[in-house]
Every structure is written in C-alpha cells, then in structure tokens.
Design a protein around this motif. Structure first.
Motif, PDB file in Angstrom:
ATOM      1  N   ALA A 196      21.124  73.918  26.718  1.00 25.00           N
ATOM      2  CA  ALA A 196      20.093  72.970  27.146  1.00 25.00           C
ATOM      3  C   ALA A 196      20.178  72.650  28.630  1.00 25.00           C
ATOM      4  CB  ALA A 196      20.212  71.686  26.329  1.00 25.00           C
ATOM      5  N   LEU A 197      20.994  73.398  29.375  1.00 22.62           N
ATOM      6  CA  LEU A 197      21.170  73.105  30.801  1.00 22.62           C
ATOM      7  C   LEU A 197      19.891  73.288  31.612  1.00 22.62           C
ATOM      8  CD1 LEU A 197      24.679  74.409  31.912  1.00 22.62           C
ATOM      9  CD2 LEU A 197      23.794  72.089  32.047  1.00 22.62           C
ATOM     10  N   ASN A 198      18.985  74.115  31.108  1.00 21.20           N
ATOM     11  CA  ASN A 198      17.732  74.331  31.837  1.00 21.20           C
ATOM     12  C   ASN A 198      16.687  73.267  31.524  1.00 21.20           C
ATOM     13  OD1 ASN A 198      18.486  76.643  33.316  1.00 21.20           O
ATOM     14  ND2 ASN A 198      18.206  77.920  31.510  1.00 21.20           N
ATOM     15  N   ALA A 199      17.055  72.265  30.741  1.00 21.12           N
ATOM     16  CA  ALA A 199      16.137  71.153  30.471  1.00 21.12           C
ATOM     17  C   ALA A 199      15.864  70.406  31.775  1.00 21.12           C
ATOM     18  CB  ALA A 199      16.735  70.202  29.447  1.00 21.12           C
ATOM     19  N   GLU A 200      14.604  70.065  31.988  1.00 25.45           N
ATOM     20  CA  GLU A 200      14.237  69.324  33.185  1.00 25.45           C
ATOM     21  C   GLU A 200      14.607  67.850  33.009  1.00 25.45           C
ATOM     22  OE1 GLU A 200      10.061  70.041  33.548  1.00 25.45           O
ATOM     23  OE2 GLU A 200      10.361  71.870  34.718  1.00 25.45           O
ATOM     24  N   VAL A 201      14.993  67.221  34.102  1.00 19.42           N
ATOM     25  CA  VAL A 201      15.322  65.798  34.018  1.00 19.42           C
ATOM     26  C   VAL A 201      14.029  64.992  34.140  1.00 19.42           C
ATOM     27  CG1 VAL A 201      17.727  65.888  34.724  1.00 19.42           C
ATOM     28  CG2 VAL A 201      15.981  65.867  36.477  1.00 19.42           C
ATOM     29  N   ASP A 202      13.340  64.915  33.035  1.00 20.61           N
ATOM     30  CA  ASP A 202      12.226  63.989  32.910  1.00 20.61           C
ATOM     31  C   ASP A 202      12.272  63.404  31.498  1.00 20.61           C
ATOM     32  OD1 ASP A 202      11.045  65.779  31.147  1.00 20.61           O
ATOM     33  OD2 ASP A 202       9.438  66.368  32.490  1.00 20.61           O
ATOM     34  N   TYR A 203      11.516  62.353  31.280  1.00 20.82           N
ATOM     35  CA  TYR A 203      11.635  61.612  30.027  1.00 20.82           C
ATOM     36  C   TYR A 203      11.357  62.483  28.804  1.00 20.82           C
ATOM     37  CZ  TYR A 203      12.001  57.314  32.694  1.00 20.82           C
ATOM     38  OH  TYR A 203      12.439  56.333  33.554  1.00 20.82           O
ATOM     39  N   ASP A 204      10.258  63.228  28.845  1.00 18.63           N
ATOM     40  CA  ASP A 204       9.838  63.972  27.668  1.00 18.63           C
ATOM     41  C   ASP A 204      10.747  65.156  27.370  1.00 18.63           C
ATOM     42  OD1 ASP A 204       7.656  62.208  27.509  1.00 18.63           O
ATOM     43  OD2 ASP A 204       6.549  63.404  28.973  1.00 18.63           O
ATOM     44  N   SER A 205      11.190  65.879  28.419  1.00 20.38           N
ATOM     45  CA  SER A 205      12.038  67.052  28.208  1.00 20.38           C
ATOM     46  C   SER A 205      13.384  66.676  27.615  1.00 20.38           C
ATOM     47  CB  SER A 205      12.248  67.800  29.528  1.00 20.38           C
ATOM     48  OG  SER A 205      11.024  68.291  30.029  1.00 20.38           O
ATOM     49  N   LEU A 206      13.971  65.597  28.094  1.00 25.13           N
ATOM     50  CA  LEU A 206      15.283  65.196  27.593  1.00 25.13           C
ATOM     51  C   LEU A 206      15.216  64.672  26.164  1.00 25.13           C
ATOM     52  CD1 LEU A 206      16.944  63.527  30.720  1.00 25.13           C
ATOM     53  CD2 LEU A 206      17.386  65.766  29.741  1.00 25.13           C
ATOM     54  N   ILE A 207      14.148  63.960  25.830  1.00 23.54           N
ATOM     55  CA  ILE A 207      13.993  63.495  24.443  1.00 23.54           C
ATOM     56  C   ILE A 207      13.833  64.690  23.513  1.00 23.54           C
ATOM     57  CG2 ILE A 207      12.408  62.300  22.875  1.00 23.54           C
ATOM     58  CD1 ILE A 207      11.939  60.271  25.129  1.00 23.54           C
ATOM     59  N   LYS A 208      13.065  65.688  23.952  1.00 21.88           N
ATOM     60  CA  LYS A 208      12.869  66.901  23.147  1.00 21.88           C
ATOM     61  C   LYS A 208      14.191  67.630  22.927  1.00 21.88           C
ATOM     62  CE  LYS A 208      10.062  71.104  22.955  1.00 21.88           C
ATOM     63  NZ  LYS A 208       9.045  71.935  23.677  1.00 21.88           N
ATOM     64  N   ALA A 209      15.065  67.588  23.939  1.00 20.11           N
ATOM     65  CA  ALA A 209      16.356  68.280  23.847  1.00 20.11           C
ATOM     66  C   ALA A 209      17.371  67.504  23.006  1.00 20.11           C
ATOM     67  CB  ALA A 209      16.913  68.515  25.246  1.00 20.11           C
ATOM     68  N   GLY A 210      17.056  66.261  22.679  1.00 21.45           N
ATOM     69  CA  GLY A 210      17.972  65.475  21.844  1.00 21.45           C
ATOM     70  C   GLY A 210      18.749  64.430  22.600  1.00 21.45           C
ATOM     71  N   ALA A 211      18.349  64.159  23.854  1.00 18.70           N
ATOM     72  CA  ALA A 211      19.005  63.123  24.654  1.00 18.70           C
ATOM     73  C   ALA A 211      17.930  62.157  25.142  1.00 18.70           C
ATOM     74  CB  ALA A 211      19.771  63.742  25.817  1.00 18.70           C
ATOM     75  N   MET A 212      18.190  61.483  26.223  1.00 15.88           N
ATOM     76  CA  MET A 212      17.199  60.604  26.826  1.00 15.88           C
ATOM     77  C   MET A 212      17.566  60.379  28.283  1.00 15.88           C
ATOM     78  SD  MET A 212      18.365  57.012  25.013  1.00 15.88           S
ATOM     79  CE  MET A 212      17.240  55.978  25.924  1.00 15.88           C
ATOM     80  N   MET A 213      16.567  60.013  29.084  1.00 16.47           N
ATOM     81  CA  MET A 213      16.821  59.746  30.490  1.00 16.47           C
ATOM     82  C   MET A 213      17.729  58.535  30.642  1.00 16.47           C
ATOM     83  SD  MET A 213      15.619  60.824  33.643  1.00 16.47           S
ATOM     84  CE  MET A 213      13.861  61.079  33.773  1.00 16.47           C
ATOM     85  N   GLY A 214      17.421  57.486  29.848  1.00 17.83           N
ATOM     86  CA  GLY A 214      18.204  56.270  29.960  1.00 17.83           C
ATOM     87  C   GLY A 214      18.147  55.720  31.370  1.00 17.83           C
ATOM     88  N   SER A 215      19.157  55.001  31.742  1.00 15.91           N
ATOM     89  CA  SER A 215      19.196  54.458  33.098  1.00 15.91           C
ATOM     90  C   SER A 215      19.634  55.512  34.109  1.00 15.91           C
ATOM     91  CB  SER A 215      20.145  53.259  33.145  1.00 15.91           C
ATOM     92  OG  SER A 215      21.439  53.651  32.738  1.00 15.91           O
ATOM     93  N   GLY A 216      20.220  56.618  33.635  1.00 16.44           N
ATOM     94  CA  GLY A 216      20.550  57.696  34.562  1.00 16.44           C
ATOM     95  C   GLY A 216      22.004  58.099  34.613  1.00 16.44           C
ATOM     96  N   GLY A 217      22.807  57.717  33.637  1.00 16.37           N
ATOM     97  CA  GLY A 217      24.204  58.139  33.622  1.00 16.37           C
ATOM     98  C   GLY A 217      24.353  59.545  33.061  1.00 16.37           C
TER      99      GLY A 217
END
Length: 593
Positions: free
Chosen positions: A406-427
């Motif tokens: 999943a390293l090629n996931a873009e750091v945006d809200y929708d892409s990270l949620i789709k990958a199973g994570a979330m942007m959150g506050s940014g940690g």
C-alpha cells in the motif's frame, strides 16, 4: 527598514525540539562571540540572532541558518556552542561556509518534494515578533475577508476545497456555513489544539513557530460565522506553545488587533487560551467543550451537533490548528490558488509527523496526493540501517497499519480510507521487519483503552476484552477463534460507541488482521513471533555464519549476557539474558535469531 533588510541573520530553531537539543546555549554562544569579536564593525552590518519555530528536520537539531544579504541561506545541523566560534570566524566574517559542518544533501532532499504553506513562516521568522509576521503578509488575509460579506467568506473557503485537518476531513466551509446559519447572537469559535496522538506534534510546531498565523485564521473564521469570542484549547503539556501564543494574543490586544474593534475593521473578537489536562478523549469535540465548561471531559450524544448546540448551549464551530493555519493563506492568494494544489478530493497540503524506524524523523508538509512511498523514502530518506519496510501506521492510534503493497497510496483522505487507514491528524509511525504487528495492535489499543472516558459500555468494556485477547496472543496463550472474536468485537464497538474514540479505536486491530493475519496465526498456532519481538516467545542465539564478529551486540547488552572477543563469534549466555532485544536491534546483519 532598509538597514534591517541588510542585517546578517542567524536563524536558530527554538521550538521544543531545538531547546531540548541545546538551542539556548547555541544562541547565547553566538551573542557572546559577536560581542567578543566585534563582528558588526568588521562586516559593516548588524548581526541578528533570531529564534525561529521548527524547521521540520527535528532529529538534526540544533539547526542554524546563516543568512548573509544577497546570498542563499546556509544550514548547519547538529550545531553546538563549541562550533559557534568557527562559524562566526570563517563564515560570518570570512564569508566561507564550513563545508564539513553544513547539512548534507539529505537536507536538500528533505525539502525538495515538500510544499511549505502552513510552515512557510516557521523556521524563517522570529516566532514572537509581530513586526516579522506583518512583513510576511501577516493580517492581510483578514483585511481582505472583512471587505466581503460573511457568506462570501464562507463561499470562498468552500471553493478552496479546504477540509478539516483534525482527522475526519469534513469540508471546512460547509461546517462554517452550518454554524453561521444557526440563529442567535451568541456564538463561539474553538481551536482544537489538544494534539494527543502518540508521535504527533504538528499543531505544537505551528503554535510555537507561527502563533499570529493561527490568530489570523481564527479571526477570519469568527467573522464568517458571526462570533465574538474564541477559545484555543491546548494541552498543558505544550508550555512553550502556550507561552508564545499567549504573548501573541497579549500583543494583539495591545495593538488593537483583538478586542472591541479588531484593527478598526468594525468587528469584535476576544480570544482566550484554555489549558487542558492532557486527556486524549478531549480531542473529541463534545468532550472538549465539556472540559472548557469545567466538567469532566466526556463525550455527549450527537445530534444536536456543536454548530446547533455547542459550548454552554450556544452554536459553536470547532476546527484544529492546521485547519485555521491554512485559512489565512487562502485569503492571501485566493481560493482558486489553493484549490489548484492537491487532489480532486483533498486540496492543499498536509503536515505529517514521521517517527519510528525512519532515517530522518520530524515534520514534513507535502501536497495532498503525494504517495506514502515518496514521503518515507524521498523526503525522509528511507528506513534506519536500510532494513526492510514492513508497515506504516497512518492516522495515529485511531488509524490503520498499511503494508508495503500500500506504499503507493496517495496521502489524501479518500485514498487512505480505501487502503484501510485514515489521514487523521497526520501521525505516521514507520515500522521495519523487527516490528511485531500483533504487538503494535496491542500497543495502540492499550493507549485508546487507557484514554477512554469510560462513559459508554462498548468502549469501556469492549476495548478491555479486546486488549486481553491481544495480550494473551503476544504471550503465546492465543486460542483458535481469537482472530474471529477480535474482528466481531471490533465491528460491534465501531458501530455502537458514543464518540469517535471508540468508533475508531479498533482500526489498528482490523488493519493488522487484514494485512498481517499470518502473524496472528503464527502466534496462536505455532507459538512463535515471526518478528522476534514478543518477549514471552523469544529464544536468542547467534547465527555463526551471519555473525561479522563486529562486537556491536555486547556493547548494547545491559546485563553483560553476551560473551565476545575481537575476531570471535559472539555467544549469548541464556541464563543471564533478559530478552530485552537490544542485541537484536543493534545487529545490522540479522545474525541474532
């Protein structure tokens, strides 16, 4: 003003990280050396020592920039008071940078893919100087905003595409619109600076490095929703941030920027800091408001939402530090400029705090849409000791662990949620092959369990039971069906918890099961920890054909359990060994099994 522009400047990182590394001693050394050598007379220019906010490359503090008029700034890292006389003699007076001490190519690479908007003033100006802020577009945004109708200000924020940077990513302009549309003369604006995620310190750095920028963003928000009173809710563990923000607020009152007629622009705004006691749950909006009201920080059912019935029952708008810090730049440059940065679903930039097994830890600000791989490898230099990447925890304790795939996931809200994570506050916590994903899930779940307010049963009892299961698994006492039990409980807790803490707390468990189920099964079925991290399952030995006889392992053993002579293979005395893993972590050749 012209003389000031011609001054030689010594910019020293005096954020919390800088001070912890000795920034005050470095600053004092420069002042003393300038006086001792009579530098101003020798170079014919005034020499100013300026304390700035965080530069981002926190692991390399103390960072010092020598800025000679007409020349590019030269950065020194790991600066100490002992190096100062040489910098003054050779660089400031002799105009010859000390090449061996200048920050290496990694510093250029660290900045190359970043786009510093929120951080554009951090590290470049005196964080405590109103004049320095005014020289860098300060308060021009609010002057533009008050020439517009409040509804037009809200529309501009909507057109910019700014989404809240506090975790959920709700559109900021829409949120402001809800509060503005609620009837009533009394409304409140709150800045959520209760940054509690482990390893996250983005908001702290903005408060320390650009406090006036936060104030301006809040002024624009207050004007837009028709608010006359604002709070900054900041955890008391941020003493420097509170000190600098309070000084900025006091200065704004003295200069007429805050008060009954802000800057003579015809609107009123009072602002106050509320120091929180450090409860993670108070990062949730309703618990935060309860804390401000003097009550125990516990979540309330929603609806009604804060925009309708918030602080003391009045309409309230809440955004976090990074959100407000973005607002003023939207009005400096226009909403179209901001909307042109980032992706379709996430506009602008995002600040991330990188910690863990990465070479250059610290803060980075990149355009939304940058891939996770670029952030970790291009900006932060990859993994320590060039070990193999295993996972990155995105979104703090409420986020998820993403694998190499999943390293090629873009750091945006929708892409990270789709990958199973979330942007959150940014940690972002980076993990290598030595990290046990079951233990990581246990660690983050323990954090959220401890920080739960305990008001609702799913969070109070459910997280405790999940944690007990994870602890059993890491101790080699896992049972068939534990994985399925964790999944079922996680889904139930997410659905039934009262607030965002309980609703997102199971995310690390679900994501690690999704991507690293084989590790769970190894712990349960084989009673083995594939990452050799869980102490109860460890049995240490040195692999002879891999041992390079370097002697690194005995140096780090705290109980002298490793026998080694120069040119000989190391040997571990299992009777003395405490299974601390220090030798395993220190061995670059994976010779300890």
């Amino acid at each position: 003003m012209a003389a000031k522009a011609e001054a030689i400047k010594i910019l020293i990182c005096t954020g919390t990280g800088g001070f912890a590394s000795g920034a005050q001693a470095v600053a004092d050394a420069f002042e003393a050396e300038f006086a001792k050598q009579g530098v101003e007379a020798k170079v014919g220019k005034r020499c100013d020592v300026v304390g700035t906010g965080c530069r981002g490359l926190c692991a390399n503090d103390v960072l010092v920039d020598v800025v000679i008029p007409g020349q590019a700034a030269v950065t020194y890292d790991f600066c100490t008071p002992e190096l100062v006389p040489q910098i003054v003699e050779q660089h400031v007076i002799g105009n010859q940078p000390i090449e061996k001490k200048v920050a290496g190519p990694y510093y250029t690479k660290f900045l190359e893919k970043q786009k510093r908007i929120v951080f554009s003033r951090c590290g470049t100006i005196d964080a405590e100087s109103l004049d320095a802020f005014l020289e860098h577009e300060g308060f021009t945004g609010i002057k533009k905003a008050v020439k517009m109708k409040p509804a037009e200000v809200i529309d501009a924020v909507k057109r910019s595409g700014l989404r809240g940077r506090g975790g959920g990513g709700f559109p900021t302009g829409v949120k402001w619109g809800f509060c503005a549309a609620t009837p009533g003369d009394t409304k409140y604006l709150i800045c959520n600076a209760d940054e509690g995620d482990p390893g996250a310190f983005m908001d702290r750095s903005v408060l320390e490095g650009d406090p006036y920028g936060l104030i301006e963003g809040m002024m624009i928000g207050a004007y837009a929703i028709g608010c006359k009173f604002a709070y900054v809710y900041c955890r008391a563990e941020y003493p420097l941030a509170i000190k600098r923000l309070q000084k900025a607020i006091d200065t704004c009152y003295e200069k007429g920027i805050l008060g009954k007629d802000c800057m003579g622009l015809g609107f009123q705004l009072d602002m106050r800091i509320k120091a929180g006691a450090g409860a993670f749950v108070c990062g949730e909006e309703t618990a935060l408001m309860a804390s401000i009201e003097g009550q125990r920080g516990m979540s309330r059912p929603r609806p009604p939402f804060p925009a309708v019935r918030g602080l003391w029952g009045y309409p309230t708008n809440i955004n976090n530090v990074e959100t407000f810090a973005n607002v003023s730049y939207i009005f400096y440059n226009g909403p179209e400029w901001y909307a042109a940065i980032g992706t379709e679903g996430t506009k602008g930039t995002k600040i991330f705090a990188l910690t863990g097994k990465v070479k250059h830890t610290g803060l980075v600000e990149v355009p939304a849409g940058t891939t996770m791989k670029e952030v970790i490898y291009d900006v932060c230099g990859g993994l320590l000791n060039n070990r193999k990447f295993k996972a990155v925890q995105a979104g703090g304790p409420s986020g998820g662990c993403l694998p190499e795939a999943a390293l090629n996931a873009e750091v945006d809200y929708d892409s990270l949620i789709k990958a199973g994570a979330m942007m959150g506050s940014g940690g972002l916590v980076v993990m290598d092959e030595t990290t046990c994903m079951v233990d990581i899930a246990r660690f983050f779940l323990n954090f959220t369990r401890v920080e739960s307010c305990g008001k609702c049963i799913p969070c109070r009892i459910g997280l405790k039971i999940m944690l007990e299961i994870l602890e059993r698994i890491t101790e080699g006492k896992g049972q068939e069906g534990d994985i399925e039990m964790l999944q079922d409980m996680a889904i139930d807790i997410k659905k039934s918890s009262l607030c965002g803490l309980g609703q997102t707390a199971p995310n690390p468990v679900l994501s690690t099961i999704r991507y690293f189920r084989d590790e769970y099964e190894a712990h349960i079925k084989e009673k083995e920890c594939p990452s050799h991290s869980c102490k109860s399952l460890l049995h240490f030995r040195v692999i002879e054909d891999k041992c390079k006889k370097c002697g690194a392992c005995p140096k780090v053993c705290p109980v002298d359990a490793i026998e080694w002579e120069k040119g000989q293979v190391a040997r571990i005395d299992l009777d003395k060994c405490t299974k601390c893993t220090s030798c395993y972590d220190a061995c670059r050749f994976m010779a300890i099994e």
